[in-house]
Scaffold this motif. Sequence first.
Motif, PDB file in Angstrom:
ATOM      1  N   LYS A 169       0.870  -1.182   0.000  1.00  0.00           N
ATOM      2  CA  LYS A 169       0.000   0.000   0.000  1.00  0.00           C
ATOM      3  C   LYS A 169       0.901   1.224   0.000  1.00  0.00           C
ATOM      4  CE  LYS A 169      -4.028   2.129   1.908  1.00  0.00           C
ATOM      5  NZ  LYS A 169      -5.165   2.023   2.800  1.00  0.00           N
ATOM      6  N   GLY A 170       0.526   2.222  -0.784  1.00  0.00           N
ATOM      7  CA  GLY A 170       1.301   3.451  -0.864  1.00  0.00           C
ATOM      8  C   GLY A 170       2.176   3.483  -2.100  1.00  0.00           C
ATOM      9  N   GLU A 171       2.942   4.563  -2.203  1.00  0.00           N
ATOM     10  CA  GLU A 171       3.830   4.745  -3.349  1.00  0.00           C
ATOM     11  C   GLU A 171       5.130   5.394  -2.902  1.00  0.00           C
ATOM     12  OE1 GLU A 171       1.994   6.883  -6.528  1.00  0.00           O
ATOM     13  OE2 GLU A 171       0.214   5.632  -6.521  1.00  0.00           O
ATOM     14  N   GLY A 172       6.162   5.215  -3.697  1.00  0.00           N
ATOM     15  CA  GLY A 172       7.446   5.864  -3.442  1.00  0.00           C
ATOM     16  C   GLY A 172       8.005   5.540  -2.083  1.00  0.00           C
ATOM     17  N   ASP A 173       8.409   6.596  -1.354  1.00  0.00           N
ATOM     18  CA  ASP A 173       8.994   6.420  -0.022  1.00  0.00           C
ATOM     19  C   ASP A 173       7.966   5.978   1.015  1.00  0.00           C
ATOM     20  OD1 ASP A 173      11.443   7.155  -1.014  1.00  0.00           O
ATOM     21  OD2 ASP A 173      11.283   9.246  -0.371  1.00  0.00           O
ATOM     22  N   ASP A 174       6.677   6.137   0.699  1.00  0.00           N
ATOM     23  CA  ASP A 174       5.615   5.796   1.647  1.00  0.00           C
ATOM     24  C   ASP A 174       5.060   4.393   1.454  1.00  0.00           C
ATOM     25  OD1 ASP A 174       5.756   8.311   2.840  1.00  0.00           O
ATOM     26  OD2 ASP A 174       4.321   9.168   1.408  1.00  0.00           O
ATOM     27  N   ILE A 175       5.698   3.589   0.608  1.00  0.00           N
ATOM     28  CA  ILE A 175       5.179   2.250   0.348  1.00  0.00           C
ATOM     29  C   ILE A 175       5.421   1.322   1.543  1.00  0.00           C
ATOM     30  CG2 ILE A 175       7.212   1.275  -0.767  1.00  0.00           C
ATOM     31  CD1 ILE A 175       5.122   0.077  -2.832  1.00  0.00           C
ATOM     32  N   LYS A 176       4.368   0.567   1.882  1.00  0.00           N
ATOM     33  CA  LYS A 176       4.431  -0.417   2.959  1.00  0.00           C
ATOM     34  C   LYS A 176       4.266  -1.786   2.319  1.00  0.00           C
ATOM     35  CE  LYS A 176       2.058   2.804   5.975  1.00  0.00           C
ATOM     36  NZ  LYS A 176       0.769   3.083   6.609  1.00  0.00           N
ATOM     37  N   THR A 177       5.016  -2.773   2.800  1.00  0.00           N
ATOM     38  CA  THR A 177       4.982  -4.109   2.211  1.00  0.00           C
ATOM     39  C   THR A 177       4.804  -5.172   3.287  1.00  0.00           C
ATOM     40  OG1 THR A 177       6.473  -3.376   0.461  1.00  0.00           O
ATOM     41  CG2 THR A 177       6.275  -5.734   0.766  1.00  0.00           C
ATOM     42  N   HIS A 178       4.001  -6.174   2.959  1.00  0.00           N
ATOM     43  CA  HIS A 178       3.802  -7.319   3.852  1.00  0.00           C
ATOM     44  C   HIS A 178       3.960  -8.593   3.039  1.00  0.00           C
ATOM     45  CE1 HIS A 178       2.130  -9.848   7.020  1.00  0.00           C
ATOM     46  NE2 HIS A 178       1.312 -10.368   6.123  1.00  0.00           N
ATOM     47  N   GLN A 179       4.839  -9.486   3.472  1.00  0.00           N
ATOM     48  CA  GLN A 179       5.015 -10.795   2.842  1.00  0.00           C
ATOM     49  C   GLN A 179       3.971 -11.728   3.441  1.00  0.00           C
ATOM     50  OE1 GLN A 179       7.378 -11.323   0.450  1.00  0.00           O
ATOM     51  NE2 GLN A 179       6.615 -13.371   0.099  1.00  0.00           N
ATOM     52  N   PHE A 180       3.086 -12.220   2.616  1.00  0.00           N
ATOM     53  CA  PHE A 180       1.945 -13.040   3.025  1.00  0.00           C
ATOM     54  C   PHE A 180       2.249 -14.490   2.640  1.00  0.00           C
ATOM     55  CE2 PHE A 180      -2.281 -14.790   1.934  1.00  0.00           C
ATOM     56  CZ  PHE A 180      -3.025 -14.448   3.030  1.00  0.00           C
ATOM     57  N   ILE A 181       2.538 -15.362   3.620  1.00  0.00           N
ATOM     58  CA  ILE A 181       2.825 -16.772   3.357  1.00  0.00           C
ATOM     59  C   ILE A 181       1.977 -17.609   4.312  1.00  0.00           C
ATOM     60  CG2 ILE A 181       4.578 -18.588   3.307  1.00  0.00           C
ATOM     61  CD1 ILE A 181       6.665 -16.379   2.891  1.00  0.00           C
ATOM     62  N   ARG A 182       1.283 -18.588   3.761  1.00  0.00           N
ATOM     63  CA  ARG A 182       0.433 -19.455   4.567  1.00  0.00           C
ATOM     64  C   ARG A 182       0.909 -20.900   4.439  1.00  0.00           C
ATOM     65  NH1 ARG A 182      -0.190 -15.398   6.504  1.00  0.00           N
ATOM     66  NH2 ARG A 182      -2.037 -14.163   6.742  1.00  0.00           N
ATOM     67  N   SER A 183       0.439 -21.744   5.312  1.00  0.00           N
ATOM     68  CA  SER A 183       0.830 -23.159   5.288  1.00  0.00           C
ATOM     69  C   SER A 183       0.024 -23.965   4.276  1.00  0.00           C
ATOM     70  CB  SER A 183       0.676 -23.777   6.682  1.00  0.00           C
ATOM     71  OG  SER A 183      -0.671 -23.703   7.099  1.00  0.00           O
ATOM     72  N   ASP A 184      -1.048 -23.377   3.719  1.00  0.00           N
ATOM     73  CA  ASP A 184      -1.906 -24.083   2.769  1.00  0.00           C
ATOM     74  C   ASP A 184      -1.132 -24.503   1.520  1.00  0.00           C
ATOM     75  OD1 ASP A 184      -4.918 -23.081   3.729  1.00  0.00           O
ATOM     76  OD2 ASP A 184      -3.337 -21.586   4.027  1.00  0.00           O
ATOM     77  N   LEU A 185      -1.334 -25.740   1.097  1.00  0.00           N
ATOM     78  CA  LEU A 185      -0.761 -26.248  -0.145  1.00  0.00           C
ATOM     79  C   LEU A 185      -1.887 -26.642  -1.083  1.00  0.00           C
ATOM     80  CD1 LEU A 185       2.104 -28.514   1.218  1.00  0.00           C
ATOM     81  CD2 LEU A 185       2.352 -26.307   0.078  1.00  0.00           C
TER      82      LEU A 185
END
Length: 95
Positions: free
Chosen positions: A51-67
Motif C-alpha cells: 500500500k502506498g507509493e514511493g517512499d511511503d510504500i508499505k509491504t507485507h510478505q503473506f505466506i500461509r501453510s496451505d498447499l
Amino acid sequence: MGILSGLKGLFAGGESAPEKAEEAVEYKGFSIVPAPMKDNGQFRVAAVITKGEGDDIKTHQFIRSDLMPGREQCIEITLRKAKLTIDQMGESIFR
C-alpha cells in the motif's frame, strides 16, 4: 513434510521457491501480487501485499501453510485469503 520444516524451508532457502510473479490485484487501496511457491509438487499460498507509493510504500510478505495441487487454484485461494486478511486487519498488517 511437516509444517515447521516447510516453514523453515521458506526462510532458509529450502525446497519452497517462489514461482513467477502474477499481475497485481487492487483491493480497497491495497495491491495484492500472488506469488505461489512450489513445494514438493504442490503450490504454497503466498503473496506480497503493498500500500502506498514511493517512499511511503508499505509491504507485507503473506505466506500461509496451505498447499494446493494446482497453480491456478493456489492463486484463487491466495487472493481470497489476502482479501480476508485485509478486511480483518486493514493497515495493521504492516506492523
